[in-house]
Design a protein around this motif. Structure first.
Motif, short mmCIF file in Angstrom:
data_model
loop_
_atom_site.label_atom_id
_atom_site.label_comp_id
_atom_site.label_asym_id
_atom_site.label_seq_id
_atom_site.Cartn_x
_atom_site.Cartn_y
_atom_site.Cartn_z
N LYS A 59 0.74 -1.21 0.03
CA LYS A 59 0.02 0.05 0.06
C LYS A 59 0.94 1.19 0.04
O LYS A 59 1.68 1.37 0.66
CB LYS A 59 -0.88 -0.14 1.44
CG LYS A 59 -1.83 -1.26 1.40
CD LYS A 59 -2.45 -1.39 2.59
CE LYS A 59 -3.27 -2.84 2.66
NZ LYS A 59 -3.92 -2.87 3.85
N LYS A 60 0.51 2.14 -1.07
CA LYS A 60 1.61 3.24 -1.23
C LYS A 60 0.93 4.62 -0.38
O LYS A 60 -0.20 4.73 -0.37
CB LYS A 60 1.67 3.62 -2.62
CG LYS A 60 2.25 2.22 -3.44
CD LYS A 60 3.82 1.99 -3.25
CE LYS A 60 4.17 0.85 -4.20
NZ LYS A 60 5.66 0.64 -4.10
N SER A 61 2.16 5.11 0.03
CA SER A 61 1.80 6.42 0.67
C SER A 61 2.84 7.38 0.67
O SER A 61 4.05 6.92 0.75
CB SER A 61 1.08 6.29 2.07
OG SER A 61 2.30 5.78 2.88
N SER B 168 6.12 2.33 1.08
CA SER B 168 5.18 1.20 0.71
C SER B 168 5.11 0.27 2.12
O SER B 168 6.10 0.20 2.75
CB SER B 168 6.06 0.20 0.01
OG SER B 168 6.32 0.69 -1.54
N SER B 169 3.70 0.02 2.27
CA SER B 169 3.64 -0.75 3.61
C SER B 169 2.92 -1.95 3.43
O SER B 169 2.05 -1.90 2.32
CB SER B 169 2.47 0.28 4.42
OG SER B 169 3.36 1.57 4.54
N TYR B 170 3.09 -2.83 4.15
CA TYR B 170 2.75 -4.42 3.94
C TYR B 170 2.10 -4.80 5.51
O TYR B 170 2.89 -4.85 6.36
CB TYR B 170 3.94 -5.15 3.79
CG TYR B 170 4.64 -4.67 2.67
CD1 TYR B 170 4.53 -5.20 1.23
CD2 TYR B 170 5.69 -3.87 2.72
CE1 TYR B 170 5.19 -4.83 0.26
CE2 TYR B 170 6.45 -3.43 1.68
CZ TYR B 170 6.27 -3.79 0.11
OH TYR B 170 6.95 -3.62 -0.92
N SER B 171 0.86 -5.05 5.28
CA SER B 171 0.11 -5.35 6.66
C SER B 171 0.07 -6.88 6.76
O SER B 171 -0.07 -7.82 5.87
CB SER B 171 -1.44 -4.86 6.44
OG SER B 171 -1.38 -3.48 6.44
N PHE C 19 -4.59 2.22 7.13
CA PHE C 19 -4.49 1.19 6.10
C PHE C 19 -5.66 0.03 6.34
O PHE C 19 -5.47 -1.03 5.77
CB PHE C 19 -3.31 0.55 6.04
CG PHE C 19 -2.20 1.42 5.86
CD1 PHE C 19 -2.16 1.89 4.14
CD2 PHE C 19 -0.91 1.73 6.45
CE1 PHE C 19 -1.05 2.70 3.86
CE2 PHE C 19 0.03 2.57 6.21
CZ PHE C 19 0.09 3.27 4.90
#
Length: 794
Positions: free
Chosen positions: A403-405, A518-521, A414
């Protein structure tokens, strides 16, 4: 026939609601109507609770149905009755029943109505505490995480229409489940609580009034309402006279002192200790908490002699399975998975010495017609031979979609409630070491550069900076954040997870904020974990590990995780909870009803590299073994505070009363560093010092927020025999306290504690609360106060 009549008479004497006695035949509709009115009433009387017009002493024990596997609910209720209880007190947790907004769930393990009906079938009454706020060392005190998606959210406040609307809707859903079980309608519910311990949070009586009306609107319009607070703050706000006021306090308390002010203000009210703390909760990295039987039973006997109703908190704590464990702040201190609480009934449901002490005491104080319950059959415990893990899956080889921010954001933004989140960006080249500064890490982070671990940042220690080595251009920075429970108490309850503000690179005096993330949950549900790709080889770094094992018999067991690092465990799809090598908990309770004859699966997510990839099932828990990753003591080796060049801003003397003591200076004094030095004790031969709570007052007579406070020096702390750390003096818990070392200690007076307030203030005075139990050991008599803008010499 005689046997049937005897059974009916006993049922009526022990528990006389109408609809639960379907087997009793009525001779006429008029008789049925008359009996319904007579047997369905619980009210406030003159200094007594009244059940059907007659004095009734509540002997309650707290059970939390989410912390007990549903198959064991009946066993635990029967254990309470066998200990001498006539009532079961329960919390509901809003976030358990509405994990996603507008998606309510009261089924299966969450079926509170089924739990309350079990209470009734065992001939007991029920007190319901629906919130919306609960505390209970539960994630965010029971408030749902999705409230935090609203950036300006105010909780427990009538000034936030979103919070009030959502909490009102939740209470209505609770009413749909439980309002038909009020005693006036034939159920076992004798009281319903409005909110919880609000006096320790705010003073807005209007908020409590709106919440009371929401409880009534939910259908609890016949049952007796109540509220609970502490003896020091119950009068911070007012509620409707129809709401019973009760007090909470702990083992060893001076009962007359606890109710002294209450009786002056409410001379005709029934007296009740709505939470009599039988023990205390454990925090990761802190010694296991216990409370002595003598102090616990002594105060309980005092209440019985005075006909004061009570509820044991906890009677049986159970286990905070999954992601539900909360945290205290300040300082940030997350709870362990076990909620054993040093309670009379242990985590596995076995009676302890406290259990039998309570049972022996209460048999002398039963209401007319009551008998102590029969002990249920104990549940079996088994050992499981060593299980070796052969399959692993590295986290970075199993990243979910990114997920981009532009800027870094908390996991709630998110749409993630719990678990882990990895933040990734690229670094510019550098030929010299630099510092990575993370503002508000929540809660524990592993820092990787190009896949190599650089180090960790721990919120418990108020850490935010780590040195990183020289790197080439576009080096990959990963910050893997583990959440360890949202704050469940006090002003820090707005506790978003992940990284909540910003990340910067510091080179000299220059700061550069990092962007383009870039975020990864990584959520906590089993479905997500089961979809990762395992290999038949050990993985390095943070990884999942999976194994299968065969059982010929199922029963409760305790998994030994002492060779593992930090993470979470799933057994046959059930989330058993968090583990952490630092202790004090080294085993995890696995209910036998979640195991299977034949093949079983266990999965461990470890954010570190385990020393051994094995587990085994023990027949008893290990909950008291600390393996600290750094010294628990504030004072560094060889460190000594030097006040020889300092002049006290005040020299004073405290009396021996166990109340808050307000001290004001003649003039406000500028300072960031506050030192209280105890020079003598109330007990002349006593060389220890103790402080339960310390509050500091600014020049506008406001209490200075404790959220940025940090103890930077304490000459001595008792961390061997008990958990009396120096930061207990501002943990907002009046029953805990700092105490200088008294086991193996060699220090004498004076004793000093120094607090960094986090910023400079105009200080006008302070408030001091000594330890609140009957014991006067460590109570301070003569003292000095030092205040400084710059750090003290050490």
């Amino acid at each position: 026939m005689k046997k049937l009549i005897l059974v009916c008479v006993l049922c009526i004497a022990v528990y006389c609601t109408t609809h639960s006695q379907n087997s009793i035949q009525r001779t006429s509709k008029e008789k049925d109507k008359s009996a319904s009115i007579k047997t369905s009433d619980f009210t406030l009387g003159q200094n007594e609770f009244l059940l059907n017009g007659k004095p009734f002493l509540i002997r309650a024990g707290e059970l939390h149905f989410p912390r007990i596997p549903r198959a064991y609910w009946d066993h635990r209720i029967k254990m309470l009755k066998a200990m001498g209880m006539n009532t079961v007190c329960i919390y509901l947790f809003w976030n358990l029943h509405e994990e996603r907004m507008d998606s309510f769930d009261f089924s299966g393990q969450k079926d509170v109505a089924a739990f309350v009906r079990l209470i009734q079938s065992n001939g007991m009454y029920c007190i319901v505490r629906p919130g919306p706020y609960a505390c209970a060392e539960w994630d965010m005190g029971g408030l749902p995480w999705w409230l935090l998606k609203k950036k300006d959210i105010k909780v427990r406040s009538k000034d936030d229409s979103f919070f009030m609307d959502r909490s009102g809707k939740y209470l209505k859903e609770v009413g749909k489940q439980l309002s038909s079980l009020q005693i006036q309608k034939g159920g076992p519910i004798i009281m319903v609580q409005v909110e919880n311990e609000y006096g320790a949070f705010g003073k807005d009586g209007d908020y409590m009034e709106v919440t009371r009306k929401n409880v009534l609107a939910a259908g609890f319009d016949r049952v007796q309402l109540m509220r609970c607070d502490w003896s020091s703050n119950f009068n911070n706000y007012q509620t409707a006279p129809s709401v019973a006021v009760t007090l909470n306090f702990g083992a060893g308390s001076d009962i007359d002192k606890q109710f002294e002010l209450f009786k002056k203000l409410h001379p005709s009210a029934p007296l009740m200790c709505s939470e009599y703390w039988t023990g205390w909760f454990d925090n990761w990295g802190r010694p296991h908490e216990t409370r002595s039987i003598n102090s616990f039973i002594g105060s309980l006997k005092d209440m019985m002699e005075r006909r004061i109703s009570f509820s044991l908190y906890m009677a049986h704590g159970g286990t905070t399975f999954g992601q539900w464990g909360g945290a205290n702040s300040p300082p940030y201190s997350p709870m362990v998975t076990s909620y054993d609480y040093d309670a009379p009934i242990d985590e596995q449901g076995r009676p302890t010495e406290k259990f039998f002490a309570v049972r022996d005491l209460l048999k002398n104080y039963l209401n007319p017609g009551e008998k102590i319950g029969v002990m249920p059959t104990p549940l079996d415990v088994i050992e499981i031979p060593k299980i070796t893990f052969t399959k692993s899956a590295n986290i970075f080889n199993n990243l979910p979609p990114a997920k981009k921010s532009k800027s870094i954001m908390s996991m709630e933004m998110f749409d993630q409630g719990w678990g882990r989140i990895n933040y990734r960006t690229n670094l510019t080249a550098s030929t010299v070491p630099r510092k990575l500064v993370v503002t508000e890490i929540h809660d524990w982070a592993s820092i990787f550069i190009n896949g190599k671990l650089v180090g960790n940042i721990d919120r418990r220690r108020a850490e935010n900076t780590i040195e990183i080595p020289p790197v080439p251009n576009n080096a990959v920075l990963d910050i893997l954040v583990e959440t360890t429970g949202r704050v469940n108490f006090g002003e820090a309850i707005i506790d978003r997870k992940g990284i909540t503000e910003k990340v910067e690179i510091q080179e000299g005096d220059h700061y550069e904020e990092l962007t383009d993330w870039s975020s990864y949950s990584f959520p906590v549900d089993y479905t997500f974990q089961s979809n990762v790709l395992f290999k038949n080889e050990p993985a390095l770094g943070p990884a999942w590990h999976k194994a299968n094992f065969i059982l010929n018999k199922t029963a409760d067991t305790y998994l030994d995780l002492s060779t593992w690092g930090k993470g979470m465990v799933w057994v046959n799809g059930h989330n058993i909870g968090r583990f952490w090598k630092i202790g004090p908990q080294q085993t995890m309770f696995v209910p036998g009803v979640w195991l299977k004859k034949g093949n079983n699966e266990i999965m461990v997510l470890d954010l570190e590299v385990p020393a051994q990839r094995t587990v085994m099932g023990l027949n008893r828990p290990i909950v008291d073994r600390i393996v600290p990753d750094a010294s628990l003591l504030v004072r560094k080796k060889g460190q000594k505070l030097d006040l020889t060049s300092m002049i006290p801003v005040l020299k004073g003397k405290f009396d021996d009363r166990k109340n808050w003591k307000d001290v004001m200076f003649k003039n406000a004094i500028s300072g960031r560093y506050f030192c209280l030095e105890a020079t003598t004790s109330i007990l002349d031969k006593d060389v220890t010092s103790a402080i339960a709570e310390l509050q500091i007052i600014d020049n506008e007579n406001h209490l200075i927020s404790t959220q940025k406070w940090k103890v930077i020096y304490a000459d001595s702390e008792e961390m061997t025999a008990a958990n009396h750390a120096a930061d207990r003096i501002f943990d907002n818990q009046e029953s805990t306290f700092w105490q200088s070392q008294y086991i193996g200690g060699t220090t004498q007076h004076p004793h000093q504690v120094v607090i960094d307030l986090g910023a400079e203030y105009q200080i006008k005075g302070f408030r001091y609360l000594p330890r609140s139990d009957k014991n006067k050991t460590g109570m301070i008599k003569d003292y000095n106060i030092y205040i400084s803008v710059s750090p003290f010499k050490m």
